[in-house]
Design a protein around this motif. Structure first.
Motif, short mmCIF file in Angstrom:
data_model
loop_
_atom_site.label_atom_id
_atom_site.label_comp_id
_atom_site.label_asym_id
_atom_site.label_seq_id
_atom_site.Cartn_x
_atom_site.Cartn_y
_atom_site.Cartn_z
N ASP A 1 0.83 -1.21 0.00
CA ASP A 1 0.00 0.00 0.00
C ASP A 1 0.87 1.27 0.00
O ASP A 1 2.09 1.20 0.15
N GLU A 2 0.20 2.39 -0.17
CA GLU A 2 0.88 3.67 -0.34
C GLU A 2 1.77 4.01 0.86
O GLU A 2 2.91 4.48 0.68
N GLU A 3 1.27 3.78 2.05
CA GLU A 3 2.04 4.09 3.27
C GLU A 3 3.33 3.28 3.33
O GLU A 3 4.39 3.80 3.66
N LYS B 1 5.87 4.60 0.86
CA LYS B 1 6.48 5.84 1.37
C LYS B 1 7.52 5.56 2.43
O LYS B 1 8.61 6.12 2.42
N LYS B 2 7.16 4.69 3.35
CA LYS B 2 8.05 4.38 4.48
C LYS B 2 9.34 3.73 3.98
O LYS B 2 10.44 4.14 4.36
N ARG B 3 9.20 2.77 3.10
CA ARG B 3 10.38 2.04 2.61
C ARG B 3 11.26 2.94 1.74
O ARG B 3 12.50 2.86 1.79
N THR B 4 10.62 3.80 0.94
CA THR B 4 11.38 4.72 0.09
C THR B 4 12.19 5.69 0.94
O THR B 4 13.35 5.99 0.63
N VAL C 1 2.45 -7.89 -11.19
CA VAL C 1 2.00 -6.74 -10.41
C VAL C 1 1.90 -5.48 -11.27
O VAL C 1 2.50 -5.40 -12.34
N PHE C 2 1.15 -4.52 -10.78
CA PHE C 2 0.97 -3.26 -11.49
C PHE C 2 0.82 -2.12 -10.49
O PHE C 2 0.55 -2.33 -9.31
N GLY C 3 0.99 -0.90 -11.01
CA GLY C 3 0.87 0.30 -10.18
C GLY C 3 2.23 0.82 -9.76
O GLY C 3 3.23 0.11 -9.86
N TYR C 4 2.29 2.08 -9.33
CA TYR C 4 3.52 2.74 -8.88
C TYR C 4 4.66 2.54 -9.90
O TYR C 4 5.75 2.11 -9.58
N LEU D 1 -1.01 4.54 -10.47
CA LEU D 1 -1.63 4.15 -9.20
C LEU D 1 -0.62 4.23 -8.06
O LEU D 1 0.54 3.88 -8.24
N PRO D 2 -1.05 4.68 -6.88
CA PRO D 2 -0.09 4.92 -5.79
C PRO D 2 0.28 3.68 -4.97
O PRO D 2 0.99 3.79 -3.99
N PHE D 3 -0.21 2.51 -5.40
CA PHE D 3 0.08 1.26 -4.67
C PHE D 3 0.53 0.20 -5.67
O PHE D 3 0.40 0.39 -6.88
#
Ligand code: IMP
Ligand code: MG
Length: 185
Positions: free
Chosen positions: A14-16, A19-22, A156-159, A170-172
């Protein structure tokens, strides 16, 4: 194009969490490259969202450049093992600390070919940062210095990751149910 909700099997990351891992990777890279000789190289197009977010979490001065290679054609889901450079760098990487930023390493053929090509240009150092690693699918030997997430062998897809060039925004990161996905005509 189809609404992704129709073929989303599950949200893998998910988006959170992205963000955290980045932010964690950015902090690690900032500490490892303190002296401003860093060049981030992004492989178009999948690596773009990750590169942008990662770059904003790297506090040491750095430059960025882009290259495009392809190992997938529309409709194909497997890497061919042959890589074509369709857009080369604008920067001379000689003596630079190069960090290759990728969205995903699957078979590893893409990144292995790119590394070979870049090494000839004699950078001071050459390392790899990938958001996702489908480690169990590896066919080529690839050194992965920074990895966001090791993921299972699912499409997988997104981001940044596309299905037939769509859904990169997509943000996830989601898993595709290929039985429900309808390819463009
Ligand atoms: P490799 O050469 O097999 O490592 O393939 C790497 C490239 O394949 C990535 O840069 C992606 O463009 C694409 N790819 C691999 N797996 C996926 C996936 O699950 N979703 C979307 N693209 C993928
Ligand atoms: Mg790609």
């Amino acid at each position: 194009m189809q609404d992704y909700k129709e073929f989303l099997a599950e949200t893998l990351i998910d988006e959170e969490s992205l963000k955290k891992r980045t932010a964690e990777l950015g902090a690690q890279i900032s500490a490892d490259y303190p002296d401003g000789n860093l060049l981030l190289i992004c492989i178009l197009r999948g690596g773009v969202p990750f590169l942008v977010d990662l770059s904003r979490k790297i506090t040491s001065p750095h430059a960025m450049d882009f290259m495009a290679v392809s190992s997938y054609g529309i409709g194909k889901r497997e890497s061919s093992g042959t890589v074509r450079v369709s857009l080369d760098l604008q920067t001379d990487i000689h003596d630079k600390d190069v960090l290759l930023v990728e969205d995903i390493i699957d078979s590893g053929h893409t990144i292995a070919s790119v590394l070979e090509l870049l090494n000839i240009r004699q950078p001071r150092s050459l390392k790899v940062c990938t958001l996702l690693d489908k480690a169990e699918r590896r066919e080529a030997v690839v050194p992965v210095h920074y990895c966001g997430f090791i993921i299972p062998n699912k499409f997988v897809f997104g981001y940044g990751l596309d299905i037939d060039e769509y859904y990169r925004n997509l943000p996830f990161v989601g898993v595709v149910d290929l039985d429900k996905y309808i390819p463009p005509a």
